[in-house]
Design an enzyme around this catalytic site. Sequence first.
Site, PDB file in Angstrom:
ATOM      1  N   TYR A   1       8.789 -65.135  22.168  1.00 44.62           N
ATOM      2  CA  TYR A   1       7.522 -65.220  22.907  1.00 44.62           C
ATOM      3  C   TYR A   1       7.232 -66.671  23.312  1.00 44.62           C
ATOM      4  O   TYR A   1       6.857 -66.950  24.459  1.00 44.62           O
ATOM      5  CB  TYR A   1       6.421 -64.664  22.009  1.00 44.62           C
ATOM      6  CG  TYR A   1       5.038 -64.641  22.604  1.00 44.62           C
ATOM      7  CD1 TYR A   1       4.679 -63.694  23.563  1.00 44.62           C
ATOM      8  CD2 TYR A   1       4.061 -65.536  22.155  1.00 44.62           C
ATOM      9  CE1 TYR A   1       3.388 -63.648  24.071  1.00 44.62           C
ATOM     10  CE2 TYR A   1       2.776 -65.495  22.657  1.00 44.62           C
ATOM     11  CZ  TYR A   1       2.442 -64.555  23.613  1.00 44.62           C
ATOM     12  OH  TYR A   1       1.165 -64.516  24.111  1.00 44.62           O
TER      13      TYR A   1
ATOM     14  N   LYS B   1       6.908 -68.144  27.069  1.00 43.28           N
ATOM     15  CA  LYS B   1       5.614 -68.687  27.481  1.00 43.28           C
ATOM     16  C   LYS B   1       5.714 -70.151  27.905  1.00 43.28           C
ATOM     17  O   LYS B   1       4.938 -70.604  28.760  1.00 43.28           O
ATOM     18  CB  LYS B   1       4.591 -68.533  26.344  1.00 43.28           C
ATOM     19  CG  LYS B   1       4.127 -67.099  26.147  1.00 43.28           C
ATOM     20  CD  LYS B   1       3.595 -66.494  27.446  1.00 43.28           C
ATOM     21  CE  LYS B   1       2.863 -65.193  27.237  1.00 43.28           C
ATOM     22  NZ  LYS B   1       2.423 -64.604  28.529  1.00 43.28           N
TER      23      LYS B   1
END
Length: 306
Positions: free
Chosen positions: A162, A166
């Site tokens: 993640y 991101k």
Amino acid sequence: MTIRYNNQVAIVTGAGAGLGRSHALALAARGAKVVVNDLASANGEMSAGALAVVAEIEKAGGEAMANGANVADMQQVQSMVEQAMEKWGRIDILVNNAGILRDKSFSKMSIEDFKLVVDVHLMGSVNCTKAVWEIMKQQNYGRIVMTTSSSGLYGNFGQANYGAAKMAVVGLMNTLCIEGQKNNIQVNCLSPTARTAMTEELIEDKRVLELMTVESVTTGLLVLVAENAPNRTILGCGAGGYARAIIKETDGIYLSPEEQTPENLLANWATLDDQKNAEELKAGWMQTNKYVAKAAASLGVDLSSK
């Protein structure tokens, strides 16, 4: 001045619940026509969440349409954009909000889960942005938001996949805001912290969750897609707090060719790390120019002469 989006068309991905739902409702309340995207079921059945958001917008007198495209599938994304163009003839705003979590420590994380999260967050943002880019160029107007995260900017245990995705969308923004500037396409990043299905499992204190409203984050989103929005901004939002995250580089040091050893570099680390004159560089060439200028100054070379 009241911010409005009259006669503008917005696409919000992952808009069936949570932040995306809040974004879609707020944009519609201020005059935008909204494509409410949320992943359809395996048999193509539209998300109940997306249909509910559309119904809520229409009940309030707005215009919206539901779409079940998987943002990681470019063909589905292109069909979504084509449907919006057929219905409304333009696309002014893209909010890349769709996302998933597959949290585990890096040791225990499968490479499949790493790729899946990158596909949705990074490639989903790439696909949607690519699909609207030429439309916005022809209009000479566009506002695009990538959704980044403190997990990417600063790190978070168990979120290597993640966090990598991101931070990647920040890099995507950094280049697209340069390429889109001449056509009035402004690209920004929203870094939210809010109570959603994704975060409720991570935060146990209910008092904290009550402060982390999705609406407080949407306030920031509405600024990033406004006509007078900033450009190349990472806006942190959560629980009523708002701040800008900035990537800076220290002034650094110069080592002559004879001094360029790892031992000398380590010996000068404290000076290299001094943040007193740190600067925000707004393009890659600015870093190159800085290093070359330091070298030229040390060697007495006048770069202004030819």
